[in-house]
Design a protein around this motif. Structure first.
Motif, PDB file in Angstrom:
ATOM      1  N   ARG A 150       0.851  -1.200   0.000  1.00  0.00           N
ATOM      2  CA  ARG A 150       0.000   0.000   0.000  1.00  0.00           C
ATOM      3  C   ARG A 150       0.879   1.238   0.000  1.00  0.00           C
ATOM      4  NH1 ARG A 150      -3.756  -0.559   5.017  1.00  0.00           N
ATOM      5  NH2 ARG A 150      -4.528   1.405   4.219  1.00  0.00           N
ATOM      6  N   TYR A 151       0.398   2.255  -0.704  1.00  0.00           N
ATOM      7  CA  TYR A 151       1.134   3.511  -0.809  1.00  0.00           C
ATOM      8  C   TYR A 151       0.417   4.574   0.023  1.00  0.00           C
ATOM      9  CZ  TYR A 151       2.820   7.883  -2.827  1.00  0.00           C
ATOM     10  OH  TYR A 151       3.333   9.141  -2.994  1.00  0.00           O
ATOM     11  N   ALA A 152       1.136   5.234   0.893  1.00  0.00           N
ATOM     12  CA  ALA A 152       0.556   6.293   1.722  1.00  0.00           C
ATOM     13  C   ALA A 152       1.258   7.609   1.393  1.00  0.00           C
ATOM     14  CB  ALA A 152       0.708   5.969   3.201  1.00  0.00           C
ATOM     15  N   ALA A 153       0.485   8.674   1.323  1.00  0.00           N
ATOM     16  CA  ALA A 153       1.055   9.986   1.037  1.00  0.00           C
ATOM     17  C   ALA A 153       0.389  11.022   1.924  1.00  0.00           C
ATOM     18  CB  ALA A 153       0.845  10.346  -0.435  1.00  0.00           C
ATOM     19  N   PRO A 154       1.157  12.023   2.356  1.00  0.00           N
ATOM     20  CA  PRO A 154       0.561  13.062   3.202  1.00  0.00           C
ATOM     21  C   PRO A 154      -0.406  13.932   2.419  1.00  0.00           C
ATOM     22  CG  PRO A 154       2.806  13.669   2.590  1.00  0.00           C
ATOM     23  CD  PRO A 154       2.591  12.265   2.094  1.00  0.00           C
ATOM     24  N   GLY A 155      -1.380  14.498   3.126  1.00  0.00           N
ATOM     25  CA  GLY A 155      -2.304  15.425   2.484  1.00  0.00           C
ATOM     26  C   GLY A 155      -1.624  16.749   2.185  1.00  0.00           C
ATOM     27  N   GLN A 156      -2.238  17.508   1.301  1.00  0.00           N
ATOM     28  CA  GLN A 156      -1.673  18.806   0.937  1.00  0.00           C
ATOM     29  C   GLN A 156      -1.825  19.796   2.076  1.00  0.00           C
ATOM     30  OE1 GLN A 156      -3.774  19.802  -2.655  1.00  0.00           O
ATOM     31  NE2 GLN A 156      -2.068  19.139  -3.928  1.00  0.00           N
ATOM     32  N   ASP A 157      -0.839  20.669   2.194  1.00  0.00           N
ATOM     33  CA  ASP A 157      -0.965  21.790   3.115  1.00  0.00           C
ATOM     34  C   ASP A 157      -1.937  22.813   2.532  1.00  0.00           C
ATOM     35  OD1 ASP A 157       0.856  20.680   4.842  1.00  0.00           O
ATOM     36  OD2 ASP A 157       2.559  21.813   4.063  1.00  0.00           O
ATOM     37  N   HIS A 158      -2.713  23.445   3.403  1.00  0.00           N
ATOM     38  CA  HIS A 158      -3.625  24.505   3.002  1.00  0.00           C
ATOM     39  C   HIS A 158      -3.135  25.833   3.566  1.00  0.00           C
ATOM     40  CE1 HIS A 158      -7.388  21.827   2.079  1.00  0.00           C
ATOM     41  NE2 HIS A 158      -6.314  21.452   1.427  1.00  0.00           N
ATOM     42  N   HIS A 159      -3.579  26.912   2.930  1.00  0.00           N
ATOM     43  CA  HIS A 159      -3.155  28.253   3.333  1.00  0.00           C
ATOM     44  C   HIS A 159      -4.375  29.168   3.367  1.00  0.00           C
ATOM     45  CE1 HIS A 159       1.124  27.227   2.493  1.00  0.00           C
ATOM     46  NE2 HIS A 159       0.555  26.412   1.629  1.00  0.00           N
ATOM     47  N   ALA A 160      -4.356  30.117   4.284  1.00  0.00           N
ATOM     48  CA  ALA A 160      -5.434  31.104   4.361  1.00  0.00           C
ATOM     49  C   ALA A 160      -4.913  32.359   5.044  1.00  0.00           C
ATOM     50  CB  ALA A 160      -6.642  30.547   5.124  1.00  0.00           C
ATOM     51  N   LYS A 161      -5.559  33.458   4.760  1.00  0.00           N
ATOM     52  CA  LYS A 161      -5.209  34.749   5.355  1.00  0.00           C
ATOM     53  C   LYS A 161      -6.220  35.084   6.437  1.00  0.00           C
ATOM     54  CE  LYS A 161      -5.170  39.629   3.895  1.00  0.00           C
ATOM     55  NZ  LYS A 161      -5.207  40.495   2.706  1.00  0.00           N
ATOM     56  N   VAL A 162      -5.722  35.488   7.612  1.00  0.00           N
ATOM     57  CA  VAL A 162      -6.608  35.893   8.701  1.00  0.00           C
ATOM     58  C   VAL A 162      -6.199  37.299   9.142  1.00  0.00           C
ATOM     59  CG1 VAL A 162      -5.134  34.760  10.433  1.00  0.00           C
ATOM     60  CG2 VAL A 162      -7.512  35.282  10.981  1.00  0.00           C
ATOM     61  N   VAL A 163      -7.183  38.153   9.360  1.00  0.00           N
ATOM     62  CA  VAL A 163      -6.930  39.554   9.712  1.00  0.00           C
ATOM     63  C   VAL A 163      -7.358  39.782  11.160  1.00  0.00           C
ATOM     64  CG1 VAL A 163      -7.334  41.965   9.062  1.00  0.00           C
ATOM     65  CG2 VAL A 163      -7.389  40.178   7.312  1.00  0.00           C
TER      66      VAL A 163
END
Length: 347
Positions: A150-163
């Motif tokens: 089985r092949y396992a891969a990490p999920g993508q990093d997400h980005h957001a702006k907070v003010v």
């Protein structure tokens, strides 16, 4: 900067599906291809169609473009609304280098801006966190097998702006933030998935800093861990203070006699009022430093910023006989010519 209506460029309504966009682009690209078309403006039209397609074919770029609204017409003067991308969540997939090269000012302003700290890219210019695998071709819970393993891969990093408010950087805060993530629904339309997170804003956070929320990014594949969510901190515009890194500046009005004779005055800071000394013969525009009164250090080994009080000498109005007499007394008391330097050689 002129607004570009990308839907108009492709002759499509805003309700178009992603398949509609692809078909329209292929048709217009053939029509305006410089090697095929005999139209005088074929090359320019081909470029405009290509720019529109580059935005609308991409789920995140299209959602970001739509988020700014549709109240502008093609060619009208345009400025992006303040903080238009606040709470806009996007993934960390890496685009192909140079694929959008050569597009105009409007495109560059919206999708190619990178913050000065070299960190978060603007919505649409996606990047992959170091070490993250490409998983675009795999379903959310899909696994791949290599040699029966089985092949396992990490999920993508997400980005957001907070003010946040500047005062929250001085004291820390608990915030509830709302995020919207663009996704493609079953009918081929771009929609926004919303979620709310409770976030601790640490004391000493500064503008441009990224807060990492472990495991709050995209889901992993197989047994891979979830990606992380990076929140880039920005400050609401403040009516009193200007921020540069950890340093904070405030304009402080002083009376002429305070500037000339010196004075002890009270000055507000984001963390409460402090007293400071105005030295004798201070000119307007002079910056006085309050050491350590800027944004606090984020840890025991860090260094806090400074607060700068910039003096603004304010003249009282000559709106009474007594005030005018006082000014007349000053004129007679001083041999002062404020424009004396005009008579000399400007070089």
């Amino acid at each position: 900067m002129k607004y570009k209506d990308y839907y108009e460029a492709l002759a499509l309504p805003r309700s178009a599906t992603q398949d509609d966009i692809k078909r329209a682009y292929r048709k217009l690209a053939r029509k305006y291809h410089p090697d095929l078309s005999k139209l005088d403006d074929a090359e320019a039209q081909f470029k405009e169609v290509g720019e529109a397609y580059s935005v609308l074919k991409d789920t995140e770029k299209r959602a970001a473009y739509d988020r700014m609204g549709s109240q502008w017409r093609n060619g009208e003067e345009f400025q992006p609304p303040p903080q238009w991308d606040e709470g806009f969540e996007f993934n960390g997939a890496e685009g192909h280098a140079g694929e959008d090269a050569g597009f105009g000012e409007f495109f560059e302003a919206l999708f190619r801006g990178v913050h000065a700290d070299g960190g978060r890219a603007s919505p649409g210019r996606r990047r992959r966190a170091p070490g993250a695998a490409r998983n675009e071709g795999m379903g959310q819970h899909q696994e791949a097998a290599y040699g029966g393993e089985r092949y396992a891969a990490p999920g993508q990093d997400h980005h957001a702006k907070v003010v946040i408010d500047l005062e929250e950087a001085y004291r820390g805060a608990q915030r509830s933030i709302s995020l919207e993530m663009p996704v493609l629904d079953a009918s081929g339309h771009v929609t926004l998935n919303s979620r709310t997170l409770n976030v601790s804003i640490p004391k000493g956070v500064y503008g441009g800093q990224h807060l990492r929320l472990a495991g709050q990014g995209g889901p992993g594949f197989g047994d891979g861990r979830a990606g992380d969510l990076y929140l880039e901190i920005h400050f609401h515009e403040h009516g009193r203070f200007r921020v540069d890194g950890r340093d904070v500046t405030i304009d402080v009005p002083v009376a002429p006699w305070e500037a000339a004779l010196g004075a002890r005055i009270t000055v507000p800071t984001p963390d409460g009022a402090v007293e400071m000394t105005v030295p004798q013969n201070s000119a307007g525009g002079r910056r006085l430093r309050l050491r350590g009164k800027g944004i606090p250090a984020s840890g025991p080994s860090g260094t806090p910023g400074d607060l700068y009080a910039q003096l603004n000498v304010v003249l009282p109005p000559a709106d009474s006989d007594q005030a005018r007499a006082a000014y007349e007394t000053m004129r007679q008391a001083f041999s002062f010519e404020p424009r004396e330097h005009f008579s000399g050689d400007p070089s």
